[in-house]
Write a protein that holds these residues in place. Structure first.
Motif: not given
Length: 254
Positions: A99-121
């Motif tokens: 995995r590349t830093d760019n890929e992880i950064k994009n994935y974080w901003n598009t998926h994980i952020r939302r995932k955490l917000l949904n968890r209330g984090i």
DNA sequence: AACACTCCCAACCGCAGATGC
DNA sequence: CGCATCTGCGGTTGGGAGTGT
């Protein structure tokens, strides 16, 4: 400073790469290896700047890249590493093969952020959103990210500060942060599990690395007796870095 | 079918640290 | 030691793809 541009901007292509450009870049790197990005485009016959070539190779053309969706395990690992390292995407990518830093950064901003917000984090602090203030006392995760900036600021204003000082002003402000985290060799007996804010798990276990060589459950606190000399004997390669004493500030300087 | 809107990701930009001279 | 250059990183953007109306 007045730095010169990384390359001659005129006469260079921009935007999406063509198949032919990709082929040229791959062929050149296979023949000559990575490096010398500034001179590479000319040598490879590409009308691109060196930075563009490097990015294309690292993020897209490298043969060891693992394309495709992130697994649930990778998701959780990214979240845990981000809680520890903050937006140090390159460091996080270093723990995710393929995995590349760019890929992880994009994935974080598009998926994980939302995932955490949904968890209330809160994705920035990894703390429950509704406990923004109170959570400082009962932290459930360790976060060096926020502290690292404070450390840098502290070092600027306090030239005499050293890691050996028992009076670390940052720690006084953030008692839940252990900025002098030390990693020792694996201890199978787990005699003294690391307490991360009250939770009896070692750091590796908290990263989901139970029963691996990374599993290490003895970490001395800043007030501990281990000196840099005895830590040499127990030096441990954490995050892929050979270091005697794990200090997030030194991680940044890799 | 056409348009508007959102999502996603490859690529770009600017900066800072590292390195060489 | 100071300056110039190179490299790598993180933030941001542009545009194509997908979806809704």
């Amino acid at each position: 400073m007045g730095r010169s541009p990384c390359c001659e901007k005129a006469h260079t292509n921009k935007g999406a790469w063509t198949k032919e450009e990709d082929d040229r870049l791959i062929a050149y790197i296979r023949a000559h290896g990575e490096g010398c990005w500034r001179s590479l485009p000319k040598a490879a016959g590409l009308l691109r700047c060196g930075k563009s070539c490097r990015l294309r190779w690292i993020n897209y053309l490298r043969p060891d890249l693992k394309r495709g969706n992130f697994t649930e395990e990778e998701d959780e690992l990214i979240i845990k590493l981000h809680s520890l390292l903050g937006n140090k995407w390159s460091l996080i990518a270093g723990r995710l093969p393929g995995r590349t830093d760019n890929e992880i950064k994009n994935y974080w901003n598009t998926h994980i952020r939302r995932k955490l917000l949904n968890r209330g984090i809160d994705p920035a602090t990894h703390r429950p959103i509704n406990e923004a203030g109170a959570a400082q006392v009962e932290a459930t995760t360790i976060s060096f990210a926020a502290a690292s900036a404070a450390v840098k600021e502290e070092e600027k204003t306090s030239s005499g500060f050293s890691g050996k000082d028992t009076k670390n002003p940052v720690q006084e402000r953030c008692p839940d942060l252990n900025l002098e985290l030390r990693i020792c060799p694996p201890c199978h007996a787990h005699p003294e599990p690391l307490k991360i804010s009250g939770r009896g798990i070692c750091f590796s276990c908290s990263l989901g690395l139970q029963n691996t060589k990374e599993c290490s459950c003895r970490i001395d606190s800043i007030g501990g007796s281990s000196s840099s000399s005895d830590s040499t004997a127990t030096g441990y390669d954490f995050l892929g870095l050979k270091s005697d004493v794990l200090d997030y500030r030194s991680l940044e300087m890799k």
